[in-house]
Motif scaffolding. Structure first.
Motif, mmCIF file in Angstrom:
data_model
loop_
_atom_site.group_PDB
_atom_site.id
_atom_site.type_symbol
_atom_site.label_atom_id
_atom_site.label_comp_id
_atom_site.label_asym_id
_atom_site.label_seq_id
_atom_site.Cartn_x
_atom_site.Cartn_y
_atom_site.Cartn_z
ATOM 1 N N ASN A 88 -4.575 5.733 -7.417
ATOM 2 C CA ASN A 88 -4.738 6.157 -6.028
ATOM 3 C C ASN A 88 -3.674 7.197 -5.728
ATOM 4 O OD1 ASN A 88 -5.875 6.257 -3.523
ATOM 5 N ND2 ASN A 88 -5.194 4.224 -2.858
ATOM 6 N N GLN A 97 -0.140 6.607 -7.348
ATOM 7 C CA GLN A 97 -0.026 5.178 -7.679
ATOM 8 C C GLN A 97 -0.727 4.880 -8.998
ATOM 9 O OE1 GLN A 97 -2.078 2.177 -5.139
ATOM 10 N NE2 GLN A 97 0.002 1.387 -4.796
ATOM 11 N N VAL A 131 -3.620 8.531 2.780
ATOM 12 C CA VAL A 131 -4.185 8.141 1.495
ATOM 13 C C VAL A 131 -5.474 8.914 1.250
ATOM 14 C CG1 VAL A 131 -5.108 6.233 0.121
ATOM 15 C CG2 VAL A 131 -3.136 5.861 1.625
ATOM 16 N N GLY A 132 -5.600 9.467 0.036
ATOM 17 C CA GLY A 132 -6.799 10.188 -0.342
ATOM 18 C C GLY A 132 -6.831 11.631 0.091
ATOM 19 N N GLU A 162 0.829 -1.201 0.000
ATOM 20 C CA GLU A 162 0.000 0.000 0.000
ATOM 21 C C GLU A 162 0.868 1.258 0.000
ATOM 22 O OE1 GLU A 162 -3.262 -0.059 -0.262
ATOM 23 O OE2 GLU A 162 -3.235 -2.264 -0.310
#
Length: 790
Positions: A235, A266, A246-247, A111
């Motif tokens: 992502n 990503q 993330v995000g 991740e």
């Protein structure tokens, strides 16, 4: 500015020993860019920018190395890569300049939260020997499985990354904070949005933002803005000082200089290659996006190829302003010549329309004069004959700097004032163009007012603008050591009293030429007189190597401080004369070298102070043969051609050829010092053309061209200037001028003026094996004040 080591590598195969064909027709090469090697001078202190750029463009993109010699970003020393960034300078000394907005393809172990983001931990080894480049293109292989390519426009870059099949979920790291000098001052921000690219029907992820940094050789701070678009991102995440979210779509820093901030993008796990486009602006993110969208509309691999093709064509348009007959000339020497010409047009950068300092001005704006002390001697005189329209813009730009700041610049980079190295040498920059008839759009009355202010108003910050020592010079006729009236408060050492006086005096000569051309007779006579005040620090009692009389610093009480004339030369205290508290009274050259610096009145110095031509010539020989001359710093350029003033142009030929062969070659350590925004490259070009500009005046000293014929195409007037070397041979057996013709008429002078370039014409040189009487008589010598030559 030069701080690099000196190359001892010789150019072994200087010219192929091939016979010259009888024809004298120029064989124009439509693609001289194929000879350009961007990696010449990327080690041994050359600090050459080796990446993708256009002529005087704002964007210069290349991989940045984890090296102590990273002033130009990339170094051919095997060190690992920190990322590829779009902002650089070329060939500078001192601190590394710019290097913001690095992108680096990385491999994460799952991740995005597993990615390594700290700069110290994420350097990636290069694949040794994989770096390749050409005008408008750079590529390098990385040991983590990616190949990175980049090509550029004036304000934008497009990256292409090829992904090894073993890499799952490729990730592109964007570094917001780390410039080459690690000078981030905080006040950074980054925003991420998903959007449609209507032009391409793509879904793109757009990153925008900015930051604040400090310049590498000056005072103040600057902000610069970016806009990066990446298609097909699966992502994304933002990282802040080791924390990965993330995000997340935004971050900001309000003043922590140690912040490590950026983003992770990503790609889908079946990605074999991907592209990224970045625009850069000095005004706003909106302008950065506009530049990217207009200059590189297609964010695709095809768009990459189109951009690269256009970049190469742009360079060929410039390079073919000079056409050479290369019959009998080795590929190696052609590589040296074209690479040197290419580097002469990388800096300064044209930021017209992107200047936040006075955005309402209608004048051009150029930045990254790093520094005019380095570039006025050979770089801008070369612009004058190859790209006169760009040189006119530079003159307009520096005059506009005067209008808005009160002073002409000497050093200027990243929108900030840079440290002055010597005189107010923008005066020479203006007088050189003025004396050669460069007029397009230039308000010369404002230019004259600017140089007069340099000469008459003492700046409280002369370390970054204007002159120092004006009050004391008016009182004593020189600048005393430790000048007590000096108002400078920039923190730089005062010093350099001897070399500054010499430079101020020649600056004054340039002012006199402008005054003469504008009809100010009183100003002309006043500044002609001031131009000889450097003789007030000539000490006839100082001896060295059997010669008497040298420039020496002087105290306010009139006494001299006797400095060994060899000090600051390669044989004594070579690294002691820079901008430091121990820098002393000479800058980047010794008294041995500076004592020849009277380009406006050489005949008077030779006859009255140096014992006549024979002694002058012996003295010049000693300068070189005893190792007192330093070709790795700009004051070393002109002395190689000074034999013309002593009536021995044949000795100029020998000295110039020896200098080229001993100090310049096509290896990565092929320069004797910092390239200094193309100054080293420009010297090679002039030496190859058989010419040398006496910068600040309308005089070119003649040597021997290293091509059988050369044509200059003036893009403004449409005229052509041609130099033909009859009997030229690749073995250099015929290297001495026997006779000459200018436009079909016998010509005996060992110099020419600018008319051949502005009006067109042909200079024919007939060469032979032995020195001749050509150019040796009193009437053949270059102009001096005492001979009425101006």
């Amino acid at each position: 500015m030069s701080r690099g080591g000196k190359s001892v590598c010789a150019l072994l195969a200087f010219l192929l020993f091939l016979p010259l064909t009888a024809a004298l027709v120029i064989r124009a090469d439509p693609d001289p860019a194929r000879f350009v090697d961007p990696f010449i001078g990327t080690t041994n202190g050359g600090h050459v920018f080796a990446g993708s750029t256009l002529p005087y463009a704002g964007v210069k993109a290349v991989a940045d190395c984890a090296s102590g010699e990273d002033q130009g970003g990339f170094v051919s020393d095997g060190t690992p890569i920190r990322g590829i960034s779009p902002l650089h300078d070329d060939g500078t000394g001192g601190g590394a300049s710019m290097g913001q907005f690095k992108v680096l393809p990385i491999v994460c172990s799952g991740e995005l939260t597993t990615c390594v983001t700290s700069e110290a931990s994420r350097v990636v080894p290069r694949v040794e020997g994989s770096a390749t480049g050409s005008p408008g293109y750079f590529s390098i292989g990385l040991e983590n499985g990616y190949t990175a390519e980049v090509t550029t426009t004036n304000h934008a870059a497009i990256h292409r990354f090829t992904v090894n099949s073993s890499i799952e979920d490729p990730v592109l790291l964007f570094d917001l904070t780390n410039d080459l000098g690690h000078s981030f001052q905080g006040n950074g921000n980054l925003d991420i949005v998903r959007m449609a690219n209507e032009q391409q029907g793509q879904k793109i992820t757009r990153l925008t933002g900015s930051g604040e940094w400090i310049p590498s050789f000056g005072i103040g701070t600057y902000n610069v803005y970016f806009c990066m678009d990446v298609p097909s991102v699966a992502n994304f995440a933002i990282y802040e000082n080791g924390n990965i979210t993330v995000g997340a779509t935004s971050l900001s820093s309000s003043g922590n200089a140690n912040d490590q901030l950026g983003a992770l993008l990503q790609m889908p796990n079946d990605t074999s290659s991907f592209v990224a486009r970045i625009g850069v602006s000095w005004m706003s993110t909106g302008k950065a996006c506009s530049y990217a969208e207009s200059e590189i509309p297609s964010i695709t691999s095809t768009g990459f190829d189109t951009t690269q093709t256009n970049a190469r064509a742009t360079w060929n348009d410039l390079l073919t302003s000079i056409q050479v007959d290369a019959t009998g000339v080795s590929t190696e020497f052609q590589t040296l010549f074209w690479s040197s010409l290419y580097r002469s047009f990388i800096s300064p950068m044209n930021l017209t329309g992107d200047n936040p300092l006075w955005p309402d001005s209608s004048e051009p704006y150029y930045d990254s004069y790093y520094c005019i002390w380095d570039s006025f001697r050979v770089v801008h005189p070369l612009w004058t004959i190859v790209q006169p329209q760009a040189q006119a813009e530079v003159i307009r730009a520096v005059i506009d700097v005067y209008r808005h700041t009160g002073w002409l610049p000497d050093c200027r980079m990243s929108l900030d004032m840079g440290f002055t190295q010597g005189g107010s040498n923008a005066d020479n920059l203006l007088s050189d163009s003025f004396s050669k008839g460069i007029t397009d759009g230039i308000n010369w009355q404002d230019g004259y007012a600017a140089v007069l202010k340099d000469a008459t108003v003492e700046s409280t910050l002369w370390g970054v603008q204007g002159r120092g020592g004006i009050t004391s010079r008016a009182k004593y006729g020189y600048i005393p050591i430790g000048d007590s009236t000096d108002p400078m408060s920039t923190g730089s050492t005062v010093g350099r009293s001897a070399s500054r006086l010499l430079e101020y005096a020649y600056n004054d000569f340039g002012i006199a030429l402008i005054a003469q051309g504008l009809g100010d007779s009183q100003g002309y006579h006043s500044y002609i007189n001031k131009s000889m005040e450097s003789l007030n620090i000539w000490n006839p009692d100082v001896e060295s190597d059997g010669f008497s009389g040298f420039i020496q610093p002087r105290f306010a009480n009139g006494s001299f401080k006797n400095v060994d004339p060899r000090f600051c030369s390669p044989v004594l205290g070579h690294t002691s004369c820079y901008l430091n508290p121990q820098g002393g009274e000479f800058y980047e050259a010794s008294s041995w070298q500076y004592s020849f610096y009277f380009p406006h009145n050489m005949k008077f110095i030779i006859d009255t102070y140096m014992g006549g031509a024979a002694t002058f010539l012996d003295r010049l020989d000693t300068l070189f043969e005893h190792g007192y001359s330093d070709i790795g710093d700009e004051p070393g350029f002109m002395p190689t051609f000074l034999y013309n003033y002593g009536g021995r142009p044949d000795k100029t030929v020998d000295r110039v050829l020896t200098t080229l062969e001993s100090n310049f070659n096509t290896s990565t350590n092929g320069l004797p010092g910092n390239d200094d925004s193309g100054a080293m490259g420009s010297y090679v070009v002039w030496a190859s053309l058989g010419l040398f500009p006496v910068a600040g005046q309308n005089t070119y000293l003649l040597s021997t061209p290293l091509f059988p014929s050369i044509t200059f195409n003036n893009p403004v007037t449409g005229t052509k200037a041609t130099i033909i070397a009859h009997n030229w041979d690749g073995a250099r057996s015929n290297k001495y001028v026997q006779s000459a013709k200018l436009n079909g008429q016998a010509y005996t002078k060992n110099w020419i003026n600018h008319d051949i370039f502005s009006k067109g014409g042909t200079l024919e040189l007939t060469l032979g094996r032995s020195p001749s009487t050509w150019g040796t008589q009193p009437g053949d010598l270059p102009p001096s004040i005492v001979s009425g030559g101006f």
